[in-house]
Structures are given as C-alpha cells and as structure tokens.
Write a protein that holds these residues in place. Sequence first.
Motif, short mmCIF file in Angstrom:
data_model
loop_
_atom_site.label_atom_id
_atom_site.label_comp_id
_atom_site.label_asym_id
_atom_site.label_seq_id
_atom_site.Cartn_x
_atom_site.Cartn_y
_atom_site.Cartn_z
N ARG A 33 -4.04 11.67 29.99
CA ARG A 33 -2.61 11.33 30.02
C ARG A 33 -1.85 12.08 28.93
O ARG A 33 -0.80 12.67 29.17
CB ARG A 33 -2.39 9.83 29.87
N LEU A 34 -2.39 12.03 27.72
CA LEU A 34 -1.74 12.72 26.61
C LEU A 34 -1.70 14.23 26.83
O LEU A 34 -0.70 14.88 26.54
CB LEU A 34 -2.44 12.40 25.29
N GLN A 35 -2.79 14.77 27.34
CA GLN A 35 -2.82 16.20 27.63
C GLN A 35 -1.75 16.56 28.65
O GLN A 35 -1.07 17.58 28.52
CB GLN A 35 -4.19 16.62 28.13
N GLY A 36 -1.59 15.73 29.67
CA GLY A 36 -0.55 15.97 30.66
C GLY A 36 0.84 15.97 30.04
O GLY A 36 1.68 16.81 30.38
N ARG A 37 1.08 15.06 29.11
CA ARG A 37 2.38 15.01 28.43
C ARG A 37 2.63 16.26 27.59
O ARG A 37 3.71 16.84 27.63
CB ARG A 37 2.48 13.77 27.55
N TYR A 38 1.62 16.66 26.83
CA TYR A 38 1.76 17.88 26.02
C TYR A 38 1.93 19.11 26.89
O TYR A 38 2.75 19.98 26.59
CB TYR A 38 0.58 18.05 25.06
N ARG A 44 -17.59 2.12 29.61
CA ARG A 44 -16.19 1.86 29.94
C ARG A 44 -15.25 2.39 28.88
O ARG A 44 -14.19 2.89 29.21
CB ARG A 44 -15.95 0.36 30.09
N GLN A 45 -15.62 2.21 27.64
CA GLN A 45 -14.76 2.70 26.56
C GLN A 45 -14.61 4.21 26.64
O GLN A 45 -13.53 4.74 26.43
CB GLN A 45 -15.31 2.30 25.19
N ARG A 46 -15.70 4.89 26.93
CA ARG A 46 -15.66 6.35 27.04
C ARG A 46 -14.75 6.78 28.18
O ARG A 46 -13.93 7.69 28.03
CB ARG A 46 -17.06 6.90 27.23
N ALA A 47 -14.85 6.10 29.32
CA ALA A 47 -14.00 6.42 30.47
C ALA A 47 -12.54 6.15 30.15
O ALA A 47 -11.65 6.94 30.50
CB ALA A 47 -14.44 5.62 31.69
N ALA A 48 -12.28 5.04 29.46
CA ALA A 48 -10.90 4.72 29.07
C ALA A 48 -10.36 5.77 28.11
O ALA A 48 -9.20 6.17 28.21
CB ALA A 48 -10.85 3.33 28.45
N GLU A 49 -11.19 6.21 27.17
CA GLU A 49 -10.78 7.24 26.22
C GLU A 49 -10.48 8.56 26.94
O GLU A 49 -9.50 9.24 26.63
CB GLU A 49 -11.86 7.44 25.15
N ARG A 63 -9.45 8.90 30.04
CA ARG A 63 -8.18 8.71 30.76
C ARG A 63 -7.00 8.85 29.79
O ARG A 63 -6.00 9.48 30.10
CB ARG A 63 -8.14 7.36 31.46
N ARG A 64 -7.14 8.24 28.62
CA ARG A 64 -6.07 8.33 27.61
C ARG A 64 -5.84 9.78 27.20
O ARG A 64 -4.69 10.24 27.14
CB ARG A 64 -6.45 7.49 26.38
N LEU A 65 -6.91 10.51 26.96
CA LEU A 65 -6.77 11.92 26.58
C LEU A 65 -6.15 12.75 27.70
O LEU A 65 -5.33 13.63 27.45
CB LEU A 65 -8.12 12.49 26.16
#
Length: 105
Positions: A12-17, A1-6, A8-10
Amino acid sequence: RQRAAEQRRLRRLQGRYTAQIARAVEGHWRRPSGTPDGLEAVVRVSFSAAGAVRRVEILSGSGHPGFDHSVERAVRRASPVPFPEEPALRQRMQTITFRFAPDRS
C-alpha cells in the motif's frame, strides 16, 4: 499472518509513493509540439537511497520517439523524488515501474 499483513502494508505504501513519483514526473513533463493526445509509456526507474534518479528505462514505448524522450527527461528533472525513510520500503522501491499516461490523469 503478521508477515502477510506487513507485506500488504508495504505494498500500500509503495503504491502511494509510486503515485507521488508519477505525479512529480508529470509536473516536470512538457508535451513536445506535434505530439498527439493519448500516448503512454511504461517506465522503469532506479533510485539511490535518497531518492535521486539513477537510471531511466522505457520498457514499453509510445511509438512516438519525441514523447518517449520527453518522459525520460521529465523523470530526470523530477529527481530527487519523494522517497520513504523506512528501510524496508526504501529497499522495495530501489526500482519501480509505472505507466506514464498524462492524458488519463
């Protein structure tokens, strides 16, 4: 789960950049005279670790060579672009692909 959450976070951040980079490119873009509205191109860009543009490739052109060349020039003028400090995100963003559609912003 932590890997999947990480992951997703990456993402999202990639989309912003990627959105910031697309805006930076649009800010450096100049419409060639005689270019019709509504054109778009899909662009792949490779970066150095510091965010400097290394390579620009039009994956799907607009059908209007002047427009496509102007997009390539704008990407190069935008260099260096806003780039993440985080190593995992920087690795993911060494090459990005985005749709350049200035009339849809």
